[in-house]
Design a protein around this motif. Structure first.
Motif, PDB file in Angstrom:
ATOM      1  N   PRO A   8      -4.819  -9.708 -32.211  1.00  0.00           N
ATOM      2  CA  PRO A   8      -4.836  -8.481 -31.399  1.00  0.00           C
ATOM      3  C   PRO A   8      -4.988  -8.759 -29.902  1.00  0.00           C
ATOM      4  O   PRO A   8      -4.338  -8.101 -29.076  1.00  0.00           O
ATOM      5  N   PHE A   9      -5.843  -9.710 -29.537  1.00  0.00           N
ATOM      6  CA  PHE A   9      -6.028 -10.028 -28.123  1.00  0.00           C
ATOM      7  C   PHE A   9      -4.792 -10.701 -27.535  1.00  0.00           C
ATOM      8  O   PHE A   9      -4.444 -10.455 -26.375  1.00  0.00           O
ATOM      9  N   VAL A  10      -4.134 -11.535 -28.329  1.00  0.00           N
ATOM     10  CA  VAL A  10      -2.913 -12.186 -27.860  1.00  0.00           C
ATOM     11  C   VAL A  10      -1.823 -11.151 -27.594  1.00  0.00           C
ATOM     12  O   VAL A  10      -1.152 -11.172 -26.555  1.00  0.00           O
ATOM     13  N   THR A  65       5.851 -23.874 -18.412  1.00  0.00           N
ATOM     14  CA  THR A  65       4.584 -23.968 -19.143  1.00  0.00           C
ATOM     15  C   THR A  65       4.820 -24.385 -20.589  1.00  0.00           C
ATOM     16  O   THR A  65       4.090 -25.222 -21.142  1.00  0.00           O
ATOM     17  N   ALA A  66       5.855 -23.817 -21.210  1.00  0.00           N
ATOM     18  CA  ALA A  66       6.179 -24.190 -22.590  1.00  0.00           C
ATOM     19  C   ALA A  66       6.563 -25.662 -22.681  1.00  0.00           C
ATOM     20  O   ALA A  66       6.169 -26.369 -23.621  1.00  0.00           O
ATOM     21  N   ALA A  67       7.339 -26.153 -21.706  1.00  0.00           N
ATOM     22  CA  ALA A  67       7.728 -27.564 -21.708  1.00  0.00           C
ATOM     23  C   ALA A  67       6.522 -28.473 -21.539  1.00  0.00           C
ATOM     24  O   ALA A  67       6.416 -29.516 -22.191  1.00  0.00           O
ATOM     25  N   LEU A  68       5.601 -28.095 -20.672  1.00  0.00           N
ATOM     26  CA  LEU A  68       4.379 -28.880 -20.486  1.00  0.00           C
ATOM     27  C   LEU A  68       3.562 -28.942 -21.773  1.00  0.00           C
ATOM     28  O   LEU A  68       2.874 -29.932 -22.040  1.00  0.00           O
ATOM     29  N   ASP A  69       3.638 -27.871 -22.554  1.00  0.00           N
ATOM     30  CA  ASP A  69       2.923 -27.823 -23.837  1.00  0.00           C
ATOM     31  C   ASP A  69       3.684 -28.519 -24.962  1.00  0.00           C
ATOM     32  O   ASP A  69       3.243 -28.517 -26.109  1.00  0.00           O
ATOM     33  N   SER A 214       3.960 -17.024 -21.373  1.00  0.00           N
ATOM     34  CA  SER A 214       4.245 -18.293 -22.044  1.00  0.00           C
ATOM     35  C   SER A 214       3.136 -18.672 -23.014  1.00  0.00           C
ATOM     36  O   SER A 214       3.399 -19.051 -24.163  1.00  0.00           O
ATOM     37  N   LYS A 215       1.905 -18.597 -22.559  1.00  0.00           N
ATOM     38  CA  LYS A 215       0.778 -18.983 -23.398  1.00  0.00           C
ATOM     39  C   LYS A 215       0.652 -18.068 -24.618  1.00  0.00           C
ATOM     40  O   LYS A 215       0.428 -18.542 -25.748  1.00  0.00           O
ATOM     41  N   THR A 216       0.789 -16.769 -24.414  1.00  0.00           N
ATOM     42  CA  THR A 216       0.663 -15.840 -25.540  1.00  0.00           C
ATOM     43  C   THR A 216       1.876 -15.917 -26.455  1.00  0.00           C
ATOM     44  O   THR A 216       1.752 -15.750 -27.674  1.00  0.00           O
ATOM     45  N   GLY A 217       3.064 -16.188 -25.889  1.00  0.00           N
ATOM     46  CA  GLY A 217       4.258 -16.333 -26.721  1.00  0.00           C
ATOM     47  C   GLY A 217       4.153 -17.520 -27.658  1.00  0.00           C
ATOM     48  O   GLY A 217       4.488 -17.436 -28.843  1.00  0.00           O
ATOM     49  N   GLY A 218       3.669 -18.652 -27.129  1.00  0.00           N
ATOM     50  CA  GLY A 218       3.467 -19.822 -27.974  1.00  0.00           C
ATOM     51  C   GLY A 218       2.421 -19.575 -29.053  1.00  0.00           C
ATOM     52  O   GLY A 218       2.578 -20.003 -30.201  1.00  0.00           O
ATOM     53  N   ASP A 222       2.674 -19.546 -33.331  1.00  0.00           N
ATOM     54  CA  ASP A 222       1.765 -20.246 -34.243  1.00  0.00           C
ATOM     55  C   ASP A 222       1.122 -19.284 -35.245  1.00  0.00           C
ATOM     56  O   ASP A 222       1.031 -19.582 -36.444  1.00  0.00           O
ATOM     57  N   LEU A 223       0.676 -18.137 -34.751  1.00  0.00           N
ATOM     58  CA  LEU A 223      -0.056 -17.199 -35.601  1.00  0.00           C
ATOM     59  C   LEU A 223       0.847 -16.513 -36.620  1.00  0.00           C
ATOM     60  O   LEU A 223       0.442 -16.279 -37.774  1.00  0.00           O
ATOM     61  N   LEU A 224       2.061 -16.184 -36.211  1.00  0.00           N
ATOM     62  CA  LEU A 224       2.960 -15.416 -37.078  1.00  0.00           C
ATOM     63  C   LEU A 224       3.930 -16.299 -37.859  1.00  0.00           C
ATOM     64  O   LEU A 224       4.634 -15.799 -38.741  1.00  0.00           O
ATOM     65  N   GLY A 225       4.004 -17.580 -37.527  1.00  0.00           N
ATOM     66  CA  GLY A 225       4.930 -18.463 -38.226  1.00  0.00           C
ATOM     67  C   GLY A 225       6.387 -18.211 -37.894  1.00  0.00           C
ATOM     68  O   GLY A 225       7.275 -18.548 -38.677  1.00  0.00           O
ATOM     69  N   ILE A 226       6.641 -17.635 -36.734  1.00  0.00           N
ATOM     70  CA  ILE A 226       8.013 -17.353 -36.283  1.00  0.00           C
ATOM     71  C   ILE A 226       8.483 -18.529 -35.434  1.00  0.00           C
ATOM     72  O   ILE A 226       7.706 -19.097 -34.662  1.00  0.00           O
ATOM     73  N   SER A 227       9.756 -18.885 -35.557  1.00  0.00           N
ATOM     74  CA  SER A 227      10.268 -20.039 -34.819  1.00  0.00           C
ATOM     75  C   SER A 227      10.167 -19.823 -33.314  1.00  0.00           C
ATOM     76  O   SER A 227      10.240 -18.688 -32.821  1.00  0.00           O
ATOM     77  N   GLU A 228       9.999 -20.923 -32.588  1.00  0.00           N
ATOM     78  CA  GLU A 228       9.938 -20.847 -31.137  1.00  0.00           C
ATOM     79  C   GLU A 228      11.253 -20.343 -30.550  1.00  0.00           C
ATOM     80  O   GLU A 228      11.259 -19.694 -29.504  1.00  0.00           O
ATOM     81  N   THR A 229      12.374 -20.639 -31.221  1.00  0.00           N
ATOM     82  CA  THR A 229      13.670 -20.151 -30.754  1.00  0.00           C
ATOM     83  C   THR A 229      13.708 -18.633 -30.774  1.00  0.00           C
ATOM     84  O   THR A 229      14.146 -17.994 -29.804  1.00  0.00           O
ATOM     85  N   ALA A 230      13.249 -18.026 -31.871  1.00  0.00           N
ATOM     86  CA  ALA A 230      13.239 -16.568 -31.970  1.00  0.00           C
ATOM     87  C   ALA A 230      12.289 -15.952 -30.948  1.00  0.00           C
ATOM     88  O   ALA A 230      12.621 -14.958 -30.293  1.00  0.00           O
ATOM     89  N   ILE A 231      11.096 -16.542 -30.805  1.00  0.00           N
ATOM     90  CA  ILE A 231      10.130 -16.035 -29.825  1.00  0.00           C
ATOM     91  C   ILE A 231      10.703 -16.145 -28.416  1.00  0.00           C
ATOM     92  O   ILE A 231      10.611 -15.212 -27.605  1.00  0.00           O
ATOM     93  N   GLY A 232      11.322 -17.289 -28.129  1.00  0.00           N
ATOM     94  CA  GLY A 232      11.857 -17.505 -26.794  1.00  0.00           C
ATOM     95  C   GLY A 232      13.044 -16.623 -26.476  1.00  0.00           C
ATOM     96  O   GLY A 232      13.103 -16.003 -25.410  1.00  0.00           O
ATOM     97  N   ALA A 233      14.013 -16.545 -27.405  1.00  0.00           N
ATOM     98  CA  ALA A 233      15.257 -15.823 -27.127  1.00  0.00           C
ATOM     99  C   ALA A 233      15.096 -14.311 -27.189  1.00  0.00           C
ATOM    100  O   ALA A 233      15.775 -13.586 -26.451  1.00  0.00           O
ATOM    101  N   LEU A 234      14.210 -13.829 -28.076  1.00  0.00           N
ATOM    102  CA  LEU A 234      14.130 -12.388 -28.291  1.00  0.00           C
ATOM    103  C   LEU A 234      12.850 -11.741 -27.771  1.00  0.00           C
ATOM    104  O   LEU A 234      12.826 -10.521 -27.588  1.00  0.00           O
ATOM    105  N   LEU A 235      11.808 -12.519 -27.537  1.00  0.00           N
ATOM    106  CA  LEU A 235      10.550 -11.909 -27.107  1.00  0.00           C
ATOM    107  C   LEU A 235      10.214 -12.267 -25.663  1.00  0.00           C
ATOM    108  O   LEU A 235      10.191 -11.387 -24.792  1.00  0.00           O
TER     109      LEU A 235
END
Length: 345
Positions: A8-10, A65-69, A214-218, A222-235
């Motif tokens: 919820p906080f994320v 930020t995502a690349a650094l992570d 970036s931090k909340t997207g990553g 992790d929390l929802l098990g959704i691919s980083e590609t989907a999070i990045g391209a659509l969210l």
């Protein structure tokens, strides 16, 4: 800190950052339009460089930020997914501009050059991703090539506007870029400097909001098990592209059609440079070879949508299906197809 927050906080932090990004859009549009008039560079050039750069700043921070992570797919998909989303926003603006096809009314040679530049930048990226894996100090040579091509291309866009070798055919519906205000008189306190200062402050706030995205997207991945590609391209891509949506709609409402188109195309060309910054930040080798076919799919979609837009800018159809040009129909169709494919993966 954000990596330890519950779902919820994320989500709350993500939404709040998105609202901040969207809320600054209208103000930045007004400032960019005034700067175009004050400097005499024109809406297409100022929209393509200054507005495109500033509204893309939050997206840049997300990818870096995502690349650094170590999240290569999130960094890459955020950049190329943003290009697709922002091009679709332009088609939505065309739907709202009911008088005539917007690409017809906003005929401008600089927009053609910038769109061709975008296609070239995306081609360089594709060559880097499908070619041999080469890295100098962890950075692929194509990242430097992208910067060089971008700088030369933007200089060319400015030059052809000042001394074009050909002009678009003027019609009754052609909208000329006419300054709404003259340069401020000396000593009036209303010069170009303060406008640029306000613009840079807003851009800085966008950068901070991008870090939160970036931090909340990553974390959501992790929390929802959704691919980083989907999070990045659509969210994250859509959220950090909200300034482009807001500024485009606001510019159309103000009648600054060339600023609207130039802002989208310029934002897209600058978004390709996310990859250069991300490649430098990614320390596990070449970023281009750390992504998968799903990420390259969004790169291809962005390139296809850009070329359809370029055709529309050249053909300048007055009206087509639903009162818009074929390019807007094609762009929306391609974006809808991309979303469907992503959902089915």
């Amino acid at each position: 800190m954000l990596s330890s927050l519950s779902l919820p906080f994320v989500v709350g932090a993500f939404v709040l950052a998105g609202l901040v990004i969207a809320g600054l859009g209208v103000r930045m549009t007004a400032l960019a339009d005034r700067l175009a008039d004050r400097t005499g560079l024109g809406e297409a050039v100022v929209g393509g460089v200054l507005l495109g750069l500033a509204t893309s700043l939050s997206g840049t921070v997300v990818s870096v930020t995502a690349a650094l992570d170590g999240r290569a797919s999130l960094a890459f998909a955020n950049a190329v997914g943003g290009i697709a989303a922002q091009t679709a926003f332009l088609a939505l603006a065309d739907l709202l501009f009911r008088r005539i096809n917007m690409e017809h009314a906003a005929a401008e040679i600089a927009s053609l050059v910038q769109t061709a530049l975008l296609a070239l930048l995306l081609s360089v990226t594709l060559v880097a991703a499908t070619g041999p894996e080469v890295a100098v100090w962890g950075v692929h040579p194509a990242s430097l090539v992208l910067v060089i091509v971008y700088v030369l291309g933007t200089r060319t866009a400015s030059r052809v506007r000042q001394a074009p070798m050909w002009h678009p055919e003027r019609t009754l519906e052609t909208r000329e870029d006419e300054p709404e205000e003259d340069q401020a008189p000396p000593g009036s306190g209303g010069g170009t400097g303060p406008l640029i200062g306000q613009f840079m402050v807003l851009a800085l706030v966008l950068g901070v909001a991008g870090w939160v995205i970036s931090k909340t997207g990553g974390r959501l991945s992790d929390l929802l098990g959704i691919s980083e590609t989907a999070i990045g391209a659509l969210l994250t891509a859509v959220t950090t592209s909200l300034p482009e949506l807001v500024t485009t709609l606001a510019a159309v409402r103000r009648g600054a059609l060339q600023l609207a188109i130039g802002g989208i195309i310029g934002g897209n060309t600058f978004d390709v440079l996310f990859l250069t910054a991300s490649d430098v930040a990614y320390r596990d080798g070449s970023l281009y070879h750390a992504v998968g076919t799903a990420d390259l799919f969004w790169l291809a979609i962005g390139a296809a949508m850009s070329m359809v837009l370029l055709l529309g800018l050249v053909v300048r159809e007055r009206q087509g299906i639903a009162g818009i040009g074929f390019e807007s129909v094609g762009v929306l169709g391609l974006y809808g197809l991309a979303i469907a494919v992503q959902v089915m993966r």
